[in-house]
Design a protein around this motif. Structure first.
Motif, PDB file in Angstrom:
ATOM      1  N   ILE A   1       0.852  -1.190   0.000  1.00 13.00           N
ATOM      2  CA  ILE A   1       0.000   0.000   0.000  1.00 13.00           C
ATOM      3  C   ILE A   1       0.889   1.242   0.000  1.00 13.00           C
ATOM      4  O   ILE A   1       1.769   1.391   0.841  1.00 13.00           O
ATOM      5  N   ARG A   2       0.632   2.108  -0.976  1.00 10.00           N
ATOM      6  CA  ARG A   2       1.399   3.355  -1.074  1.00 10.00           C
ATOM      7  C   ARG A   2       0.861   4.381  -0.082  1.00 10.00           C
ATOM      8  O   ARG A   2      -0.265   4.287   0.391  1.00 10.00           O
ATOM      9  N   GLU A   3       1.670   5.374   0.210  1.00  5.78           N
ATOM     10  CA  GLU A   3       1.302   6.408   1.178  1.00  5.78           C
ATOM     11  C   GLU A   3       0.029   7.146   0.744  1.00  5.78           C
ATOM     12  O   GLU A   3      -0.822   7.471   1.572  1.00  5.78           O
ATOM     13  N   GLU A   4      -0.124   7.393  -0.565  1.00  5.42           N
ATOM     14  CA  GLU A   4      -1.330   8.090  -1.059  1.00  5.42           C
ATOM     15  C   GLU A   4      -2.581   7.254  -0.795  1.00  5.42           C
ATOM     16  O   GLU A   4      -3.647   7.790  -0.511  1.00  5.42           O
ATOM     17  N   GLN A   5      -2.446   5.940  -0.926  1.00  3.18           N
ATOM     18  CA  GLN A   5      -3.579   5.059  -0.663  1.00  3.18           C
ATOM     19  C   GLN A   5      -3.940   5.069   0.821  1.00  3.18           C
ATOM     20  O   GLN A   5      -5.114   5.068   1.177  1.00  3.18           O
ATOM     21  N   LYS A   6      -2.931   5.088   1.672  1.00  5.09           N
ATOM     22  CA  LYS A   6      -3.185   5.161   3.108  1.00  5.09           C
ATOM     23  C   LYS A   6      -3.903   6.461   3.455  1.00  5.09           C
ATOM     24  O   LYS A   6      -4.832   6.467   4.264  1.00  5.09           O
ATOM     25  N   GLU A   7      -3.479   7.549   2.820  1.00  5.20           N
ATOM     26  CA  GLU A   7      -4.114   8.848   3.100  1.00  5.20           C
ATOM     27  C   GLU A   7      -5.574   8.842   2.634  1.00  5.20           C
ATOM     28  O   GLU A   7      -6.454   9.341   3.334  1.00  5.20           O
ATOM     29  N   LEU A   8      -5.836   8.276   1.481  1.00  4.78           N
ATOM     30  CA  LEU A   8      -7.223   8.186   1.009  1.00  4.78           C
ATOM     31  C   LEU A   8      -8.050   7.324   1.959  1.00  4.78           C
ATOM     32  O   LEU A   8      -9.186   7.672   2.288  1.00  4.78           O
ATOM     33  N   ALA A   9      -7.493   6.227   2.430  1.00  2.00           N
ATOM     34  CA  ALA A   9      -8.204   5.376   3.394  1.00  2.00           C
ATOM     35  C   ALA A   9      -8.528   6.166   4.666  1.00  2.00           C
ATOM     36  O   ALA A   9      -9.640   6.067   5.199  1.00  2.00           O
ATOM     37  N   ARG A  10      -7.583   6.969   5.131  1.00  5.64           N
ATOM     38  CA  ARG A  10      -7.839   7.805   6.317  1.00  5.64           C
ATOM     39  C   ARG A  10      -8.966   8.799   6.048  1.00  5.64           C
ATOM     40  O   ARG A  10      -9.837   9.010   6.890  1.00  5.64           O
ATOM     41  N   GLN A  11      -8.953   9.397   4.863  1.00  6.32           N
ATOM     42  CA  GLN A  11     -10.000  10.358   4.502  1.00  6.32           C
ATOM     43  C   GLN A  11     -11.375   9.682   4.473  1.00  6.32           C
ATOM     44  O   GLN A  11     -12.355  10.249   4.948  1.00  6.32           O
TER      45      GLN A  11
ATOM     46  N   ASN B   1     -13.054  14.454  -5.512  1.00  7.99           N
ATOM     47  CA  ASN B   1     -11.879  14.860  -6.285  1.00  7.99           C
ATOM     48  C   ASN B   1     -10.631  14.112  -5.845  1.00  7.99           C
ATOM     49  O   ASN B   1      -9.803  13.729  -6.677  1.00  7.99           O
ATOM     50  N   ASP B   2     -10.484  13.880  -4.547  1.00  6.58           N
ATOM     51  CA  ASP B   2      -9.332  13.117  -4.052  1.00  6.58           C
ATOM     52  C   ASP B   2      -9.375  11.670  -4.548  1.00  6.58           C
ATOM     53  O   ASP B   2      -8.351  11.108  -4.946  1.00  6.58           O
ATOM     54  N   MET B   3     -10.560  11.066  -4.546  1.00  9.71           N
ATOM     55  CA  MET B   3     -10.692   9.697  -5.046  1.00  9.71           C
ATOM     56  C   MET B   3     -10.355   9.644  -6.530  1.00  9.71           C
ATOM     57  O   MET B   3      -9.650   8.743  -6.989  1.00  9.71           O
ATOM     58  N   VAL B   4     -10.851  10.619  -7.268  1.00  7.63           N
ATOM     59  CA  VAL B   4     -10.605  10.654  -8.708  1.00  7.63           C
ATOM     60  C   VAL B   4      -9.123  10.914  -9.004  1.00  7.63           C
ATOM     61  O   VAL B   4      -8.595  10.394  -9.982  1.00  7.63           O
ATOM     62  N   ASP B   5      -8.442  11.678  -8.139  1.00  2.80           N
ATOM     63  CA  ASP B   5      -6.990  11.852  -8.294  1.00  2.80           C
ATOM     64  C   ASP B   5      -6.300  10.488  -8.355  1.00  2.80           C
ATOM     65  O   ASP B   5      -5.415  10.261  -9.192  1.00  2.80           O
ATOM     66  N   HIS B   6      -6.706   9.586  -7.468  1.00  2.00           N
ATOM     67  CA  HIS B   6      -6.089   8.256  -7.420  1.00  2.00           C
ATOM     68  C   HIS B   6      -6.411   7.439  -8.669  1.00  2.00           C
ATOM     69  O   HIS B   6      -5.524   6.776  -9.215  1.00  2.00           O
ATOM     70  N   LEU B   7      -7.667   7.485  -9.112  1.00  2.00           N
ATOM     71  CA  LEU B   7      -8.022   6.743 -10.322  1.00  2.00           C
ATOM     72  C   LEU B   7      -7.319   7.322 -11.548  1.00  2.00           C
ATOM     73  O   LEU B   7      -6.829   6.580 -12.393  1.00  2.00           O
ATOM     74  N   GLU B   8      -7.268   8.641 -11.623  1.00  2.00           N
ATOM     75  CA  GLU B   8      -6.594   9.282 -12.760  1.00  2.00           C
ATOM     76  C   GLU B   8      -5.124   8.863 -12.812  1.00  2.00           C
ATOM     77  O   GLU B   8      -4.609   8.512 -13.886  1.00  2.00           O
TER      78      GLU B   8
END
Length: 173
Positions: free
Chosen positions: A2-12, A66-73
């Motif tokens: 799990i990348r740090e960005e994924q962890k941050e999205l999970a926290r959000q 928008n944060d979720m879409v950042d990850h998909l993009e």
């Protein structure tokens, strides 16, 4: 891994109320339990929907969307997924598809579904049918057993060919 960005999205998702943890000895009933009532209850419940969902409005704000879409993009660009159009799995995937389509400058395809008939897949297109041969990126909020995603993919395959590519925010597998 799990990348740090994924962890941050999970926290959000957790802090926004999109993820609930059951109390000990309790659990959440899911769609799975309609056909399998003896299945164990889920210790975690995800409601990754925005307020526009017709049956189960959720807590996803425009900022979180928008944060979720950042990850998909980032995933779509990294994997160089080719597509002409973007469709959301009705209805939770629609806001994701709309936002992602703006990012890529692609046309969104809205699939129609009868909310009175749960369990039935898409029944048509909100606008005109996409052209035969159009490559479609199918997006959804989450993948659990894959029933609604499979129904949407089969519907698109039947009407457009080739099969769509798939991206989801949360994969429970």
């Amino acid at each position: 891994m799990i990348r740090e960005e994924q962890k941050e999205l999970a926290r959000q998702l957790f802090t926004s109320g999109c993820v609930e943890i059951a109390a000990p000895e309790k659990g959440f009933s899911l769609n799975l339990h309609k056909n399998h009532p003896s299945a164990p209850l889920s210790p975690i419940y995800f409601n990754i929907r925005d307020a526009s969902h017709p049956k189960k409005p959720g807590m996803v704000t425009k900022e979180l969307l928008n944060d979720m879409v950042d990850h998909l993009e980032a995933l779509v660009r990294k994997e160089k997924i080719p597509f002409d159009l973007i469709a959301g799995v009705p209805y939770a995937g629609d806001p994701i598809a709309e936002c992602l389509s703006r990012r890529f400058g692609k046309t969104p395809v809205q699939l129609l579904k009868d909310v009175r008939e749960p369990g039935l897949g898409p029944t048509g297109f909100a606008d005109e049918q996409p052209p035969i041969g159009a490559s479609i990126l199918l997006v959804d909020n989450m993948l659990t057993r894959g029933g609604s995603v499979l129904q949407a993919a089969e519907f698109l395959l039947m009407h457009t060919n080739p099969p769509p590519h798939l991206c989801v925010i949360v994969d429970c597998q």
